[in-house]
Design an enzyme around this catalytic site. Sequence first.
Site, PDB file in Angstrom:
ATOM      1  N   ASP A 122      17.772 -11.666 -10.628  1.00  0.00           N
ATOM      2  CA  ASP A 122      17.859 -10.265 -11.039  1.00  0.00           C
ATOM      3  C   ASP A 122      19.174  -9.607 -10.632  1.00  0.00           C
ATOM      4  O   ASP A 122      19.220  -8.399 -10.353  1.00  0.00           O
ATOM      5  CB  ASP A 122      16.670  -9.452 -10.479  1.00  0.00           C
ATOM      6  CG  ASP A 122      15.345 -10.056 -10.871  1.00  0.00           C
ATOM      7  OD1 ASP A 122      15.257 -10.584 -11.995  1.00  0.00           O
ATOM      8  OD2 ASP A 122      14.404 -10.012 -10.065  1.00  0.00           O
ATOM      9  N   HIS A 150      15.769 -10.839 -18.259  1.00  0.00           N
ATOM     10  CA  HIS A 150      17.154 -10.370 -18.316  1.00  0.00           C
ATOM     11  C   HIS A 150      17.234  -9.093 -19.154  1.00  0.00           C
ATOM     12  O   HIS A 150      16.833  -9.081 -20.312  1.00  0.00           O
ATOM     13  CB  HIS A 150      18.059 -11.453 -18.918  1.00  0.00           C
ATOM     14  CG  HIS A 150      18.072 -12.723 -18.117  1.00  0.00           C
ATOM     15  ND1 HIS A 150      18.701 -13.866 -18.527  1.00  0.00           N
ATOM     16  CD2 HIS A 150      17.529 -13.025 -16.919  1.00  0.00           C
ATOM     17  CE1 HIS A 150      18.541 -14.807 -17.622  1.00  0.00           C
ATOM     18  NE2 HIS A 150      17.825 -14.324 -16.636  1.00  0.00           N
TER      19      HIS A 150
END
Length: 456
Positions: free
Chosen positions: A42, A70
């Site tokens: 992340d 994403h």
Amino acid sequence: MSLTWSAKDHKNMSQPAATGQKRSRNDTGNKVTVVLGAQWGDEGKGKVVDLLATEADVVCRCQGGNNAGHTVVVDGKEYDFHLLPSGIINSKSISLIGNGVVIHLPGLFEEGDKNEKKGLKGWEKRLIVSDRAHLVFDFHQVVDGLQETERQAQEGKNIGTTKKGIGPAYSSKAARTGLRVCDLLGDFKDFSMRFKNLVRQYQSMYPALTVDVEDQLKKLKEYSERLRPMVRDGVYYMYEALHGSPKKILVEGANAALLDIDFGTYPFVTSSNCTVGGACTGLGIPPLNIGDVFGVSKAYTTRVGIGAFPTEQLNAVGELLQTRGHEVGVTTGRKRRCGWLDLVIVRYAHMINGFTGIALTKLDILDVVDEIKVGVAYKVNGKRIPHFPANMDVLHKVEVEYETFPGWKTDTSAARKWNDLPAKAQNYIHFIENHIGVPIKWVGVGKSRECMIQMF
Ligand code: GDP
Ligand code: IMO
Ligand code: MG
């Protein structure tokens, strides 16, 4: 550190081309740019890939599955991708899902259809799927949940997986009982038999597992017809892309170095190689074709799920980073754990990946912090250690040595070039690049495409 040294040193060596003629090593073909997570995931890989994908011809995923999440923000619209490469947004580029990826077909089509409703047009025509990629079945996802319950019961803690069936699917692959895209598109009778055997195998391990085999096979047959036009021999596709006309090829890493099955904080990791080797094995491309390797790191650290996190801040600082940074998992909606930037882990990620540049994201989140700390070394029994510990008991006990920086207390979100950043922020960035020993190529100050300051 350059990953291409041998190209210069072995000029006269040659390798066979697929057509049979010799190809000299200094004509290795197009280079591939790789974007990798340098922390626990992340970091903003999707945003970096999106930035580079505007000029790319091919954007590839090489490992992981829909455990990845994403986020890409374009023209105020937020897209989230799990299995599709983030480059699918670029209508001029081809997206490729390589052999190293594990594919949950219902998840893939659901993701595509959902993003299509947001305006992503023509994605099915731009997507290529390797025939060697392994399949994740619904029961792999159920087993993922059962294994988590078992871990909790046996050890008092689980891994905190995304329950997307990633561990069980890669286990089937390693056990050589997994089924691949080419099997699904081949003789369906044979596929059905192997599918039933695989179900039986899992049912013998997990008697509580119920699978409606006929219903699953019916659905898989339907998915196979929708998938068929996208499927290619991934190795040959990449070979042609590397050796045809000049092309910009991009690899989008999923997950991250500290979640890598070999190098991460085992066993609190995912089940694939999220470091640079995964680009070669997950696409079938030679190491000589790897060009730039960009590491993505936040200006602080986060982690989803269980496992050691030496710079974690279980206090007001951690809460501030969590709320200001909107640190909530894209795939599971879980709150991310937050802490100071840990340069020990980023340096460790660099040892493995040989980064040629770093994207430092989310600098803007630190805008309101009075004093910023950065973890620079670990001590065990009062002594600095030069390596990253393999043993999780050791990692839990390390004492972190910090450097402290004054906060800049200025809104950086409108900064678009280096000189727009306050001197104290510039100082923070310089310290990070000097400490890792890799130039910082981009600094992120907001979610959208334009909020990325390019340094060189
Ligand atoms: P990935 O898995 O590495 O692609 O990252 P995620 O998308 O899971 O998480 C990164 C989050 O940070 C997303 O919500 C991005 O929109 C956001 N983001 C990325 N870069 C920046 C930045 O520079 N500033 C801010 N404020 N948000 C960012
Ligand atoms: P992106 O690509 C953050 C974590 C899970 C869990 C562990 C194992 O968005 O950076 P798995 O479902 O893979 O078996 O879970 O790995 N994890 C991630 N954490 N970002 C990710 O991907 C992750 N992919 C897996 O939270 O701790
Ligand atoms: Mg993510």
